[in-house]
Motif scaffolding. Sequence first.
Motif, PDB file in Angstrom:
ATOM      1  N   ASP A  65      42.929  39.597  34.027  1.00 25.06           N
ATOM      2  CA  ASP A  65      43.449  40.510  32.971  1.00 25.06           C
ATOM      3  C   ASP A  65      45.037  40.843  33.270  1.00 25.06           C
ATOM      4  OD1 ASP A  65      44.166  43.544  31.892  1.00 25.06           O
ATOM      5  OD2 ASP A  65      42.751  42.439  30.746  1.00 25.06           O
ATOM      6  N   ARG A  66      46.035  40.946  32.408  1.00 26.56           N
ATOM      7  CA  ARG A  66      47.128  41.137  32.655  1.00 26.56           C
ATOM      8  C   ARG A  66      47.817  42.397  33.485  1.00 26.56           C
ATOM      9  NH1 ARG A  66      50.202  36.914  31.687  1.00 26.56           N
ATOM     10  NH2 ARG A  66      49.889  35.353  30.014  1.00 26.56           N
ATOM     11  N   SER A  67      46.753  43.191  33.109  1.00 25.68           N
ATOM     12  CA  SER A  67      46.865  44.849  33.796  1.00 25.68           C
ATOM     13  C   SER A  67      46.627  44.570  35.295  1.00 25.68           C
ATOM     14  CB  SER A  67      45.914  45.764  33.112  1.00 25.68           C
ATOM     15  OG  SER A  67      44.660  45.460  33.350  1.00 25.68           O
ATOM     16  N   GLU A  68      46.157  43.514  35.781  1.00 25.44           N
ATOM     17  CA  GLU A  68      45.698  43.308  37.176  1.00 25.44           C
ATOM     18  C   GLU A  68      46.769  42.497  37.747  1.00 25.44           C
ATOM     19  OE1 GLU A  68      41.567  41.736  36.745  1.00 25.44           O
ATOM     20  OE2 GLU A  68      40.887  43.869  36.621  1.00 25.44           O
ATOM     21  N   ARG A  69      47.673  41.977  37.364  1.00 25.92           N
ATOM     22  CA  ARG A  69      48.627  40.952  37.863  1.00 25.92           C
ATOM     23  C   ARG A  69      49.684  41.494  38.774  1.00 25.92           C
ATOM     24  NH1 ARG A  69      48.634  35.721  33.832  1.00 25.92           N
ATOM     25  NH2 ARG A  69      46.522  35.641  32.969  1.00 25.92           N
ATOM     26  N   ARG A  70      50.004  42.627  38.923  1.00 25.94           N
ATOM     27  CA  ARG A  70      50.906  43.205  39.833  1.00 25.94           C
ATOM     28  C   ARG A  70      50.464  43.396  41.188  1.00 25.94           C
ATOM     29  NH1 ARG A  70      55.926  41.483  38.403  1.00 25.94           N
ATOM     30  NH2 ARG A  70      56.741  42.474  36.788  1.00 25.94           N
ATOM     31  N   GLU A  71      49.015  43.780  40.957  1.00 29.27           N
ATOM     32  CA  GLU A  71      48.600  44.329  42.570  1.00 29.27           C
ATOM     33  C   GLU A  71      47.085  44.188  42.311  1.00 29.27           C
ATOM     34  OE1 GLU A  71      48.703  48.882  41.468  1.00 29.27           O
ATOM     35  OE2 GLU A  71      50.215  48.065  42.894  1.00 29.27           O
ATOM     36  N   GLY A  72      46.456  44.544  43.245  1.00 29.74           N
ATOM     37  CA  GLY A  72      45.104  44.304  43.199  1.00 29.74           C
ATOM     38  C   GLY A  72      44.389  43.142  44.211  1.00 29.74           C
ATOM     39  N   GLU A  73      43.141  43.415  44.505  1.00 26.59           N
ATOM     40  CA  GLU A  73      42.436  42.208  45.375  1.00 26.59           C
ATOM     41  C   GLU A  73      42.472  40.658  44.643  1.00 26.59           C
ATOM     42  OE1 GLU A  73      38.875  43.408  46.821  1.00 26.59           O
ATOM     43  OE2 GLU A  73      39.696  45.345  48.060  1.00 26.59           O
ATOM     44  N   ALA A  74      42.255  40.912  43.528  1.00 24.16           N
ATOM     45  CA  ALA A  74      42.077  39.665  42.623  1.00 24.16           C
ATOM     46  C   ALA A  74      42.968  38.891  42.578  1.00 24.16           C
ATOM     47  CB  ALA A  74      41.643  39.928  41.197  1.00 24.16           C
ATOM     48  N   PHE A  75      44.364  39.750  42.312  1.00 22.50           N
ATOM     49  CA  PHE A  75      45.752  39.154  42.114  1.00 22.50           C
ATOM     50  C   PHE A  75      45.916  38.563  43.689  1.00 22.50           C
ATOM     51  CE2 PHE A  75      50.080  39.535  42.994  1.00 22.50           C
ATOM     52  CZ  PHE A  75      50.736  38.963  41.962  1.00 22.50           C
ATOM     53  N   LEU A  76      45.967  39.287  44.773  1.00 25.98           N
ATOM     54  CA  LEU A  76      46.317  38.676  45.900  1.00 25.98           C
ATOM     55  C   LEU A  76      45.319  37.572  46.278  1.00 25.98           C
ATOM     56  CD1 LEU A  76      46.702  42.011  47.904  1.00 25.98           C
ATOM     57  CD2 LEU A  76      48.445  40.678  47.041  1.00 25.98           C
ATOM     58  N   ARG A  77      44.160  37.450  45.879  1.00 28.61           N
ATOM     59  CA  ARG A  77      43.250  36.330  46.001  1.00 28.61           C
ATOM     60  C   ARG A  77      43.899  35.043  45.516  1.00 28.61           C
ATOM     61  NH1 ARG A  77      38.878  40.054  45.667  1.00 28.61           N
ATOM     62  NH2 ARG A  77      38.434  39.156  43.518  1.00 28.61           N
ATOM     63  N   GLN A  78      44.250  35.317  44.208  1.00 25.84           N
ATOM     64  CA  GLN A  78      44.626  34.129  43.525  1.00 25.84           C
ATOM     65  C   GLN A  78      45.893  33.788  44.145  1.00 25.84           C
ATOM     66  OE1 GLN A  78      43.607  32.814  39.530  1.00 25.84           O
ATOM     67  NE2 GLN A  78      44.085  31.239  41.152  1.00 25.84           N
ATOM     68  N   VAL A  79      46.925  34.401  44.317  1.00 23.52           N
ATOM     69  CA  VAL A  79      47.974  34.109  45.023  1.00 23.52           C
ATOM     70  C   VAL A  79      47.802  33.402  46.359  1.00 23.52           C
ATOM     71  CG1 VAL A  79      50.305  35.201  46.212  1.00 23.52           C
ATOM     72  CG2 VAL A  79      49.596  36.064  44.177  1.00 23.52           C
ATOM     73  N   GLU A  80      47.080  33.785  47.104  1.00 24.05           N
ATOM     74  CA  GLU A  80      46.653  33.161  48.388  1.00 24.05           C
ATOM     75  C   GLU A  80      45.895  31.790  48.234  1.00 24.05           C
ATOM     76  OE1 GLU A  80      47.392  34.045  51.587  1.00 24.05           O
ATOM     77  OE2 GLU A  80      48.534  35.796  50.681  1.00 24.05           O
ATOM     78  N   GLU A  81      45.221  31.706  47.226  1.00 17.41           N
ATOM     79  CA  GLU A  81      44.585  30.314  46.958  1.00 17.41           C
ATOM     80  C   GLU A  81      45.475  29.387  46.648  1.00 17.41           C
ATOM     81  OE1 GLU A  81      41.583  28.249  43.485  1.00 17.41           O
ATOM     82  OE2 GLU A  81      42.275  30.418  43.568  1.00 17.41           O
ATOM     83  N   ILE A  82      46.722  29.951  45.936  1.00 15.75           N
ATOM     84  CA  ILE A  82      47.712  28.876  45.396  1.00 15.75           C
ATOM     85  C   ILE A  82      48.613  28.615  46.484  1.00 15.75           C
ATOM     86  CG2 ILE A  82      49.791  28.487  43.811  1.00 15.75           C
ATOM     87  CD1 ILE A  82      48.406  29.955  41.883  1.00 15.75           C
ATOM     88  N   LYS A  83      48.989  29.588  47.566  1.00 11.91           N
ATOM     89  CA  LYS A  83      49.564  29.388  48.558  1.00 11.91           C
ATOM     90  C   LYS A  83      48.960  28.371  49.574  1.00 11.91           C
ATOM     91  CE  LYS A  83      52.013  33.558  49.323  1.00 11.91           C
ATOM     92  NZ  LYS A  83      52.325  34.874  50.356  1.00 11.91           N
ATOM     93  N   ALA A  84      47.766  28.462  49.899  1.00 11.59           N
ATOM     94  CA  ALA A  84      46.728  27.568  50.620  1.00 11.59           C
ATOM     95  C   ALA A  84      47.150  25.905  50.034  1.00 11.59           C
ATOM     96  CB  ALA A  84      45.455  27.813  50.722  1.00 11.59           C
ATOM     97  N   GLY A  85      46.997  25.775  48.668  1.00 14.19           N
ATOM     98  CA  GLY A  85      47.187  24.361  48.065  1.00 14.19           C
ATOM     99  C   GLY A  85      48.861  24.298  48.326  1.00 14.19           C
TER     100      GLY A  85
END
Length: 204
Positions: A168-188
Amino acid sequence: MIHDPALGPQHGRDPTITVAAIAMVFQAANLMPWRKIRENITLGLEGIEVSETERQKRVDHTLDLVGLADCGDRWPYQLSGGQCQRIGIARALAVDPDILLMDEPFGALDAITRAGMQDELLRIWSETKKSILFVTHDIEEAVYLGDRVLLLGGKPAEIIKEYSITLDRSERREGEAFLRQVEEIKAGLYEAIAMTHNGNSDGE
């Protein structure tokens, strides 16, 4: 405009084939310093058959859309960096494109201005519903703005992985789900870098 070389010369193109209109927003606003803001926005319209009334209507609309309705008679040097980038977006939108290409348009801005411009872009997208292809090296920016993230790698570059952003766009600046998504792409990304490095080593 997109022109497919396979279709042959423009004059020989099948008129029933739909050609998509594309507009570009660059890393730098690239405003013409000898033109006032309104005249900078009309630059892309000069090669399009539109009436002067329609041209001015589009300028007014896009200036209002980017929140700079009172800046039309100013010179580029009188605007901030963020405002100049907004004018670059207005200039692109004035041609009413099907697709908006954006090549790291916020890369040269400071962090606060950049965050504000990201929010502005989302607002503009919500109002226009234009398809936007946004190039960035900032993974957090990609996750914040995108519905899909395409990871490129190799020489020549090709799509290595694709990620669907369902937060959800309200969760995209911070939060665990946002950080997990960022880390997943970093790993890729790190995996792609390693593969490219190993491929180069094997070829030596």
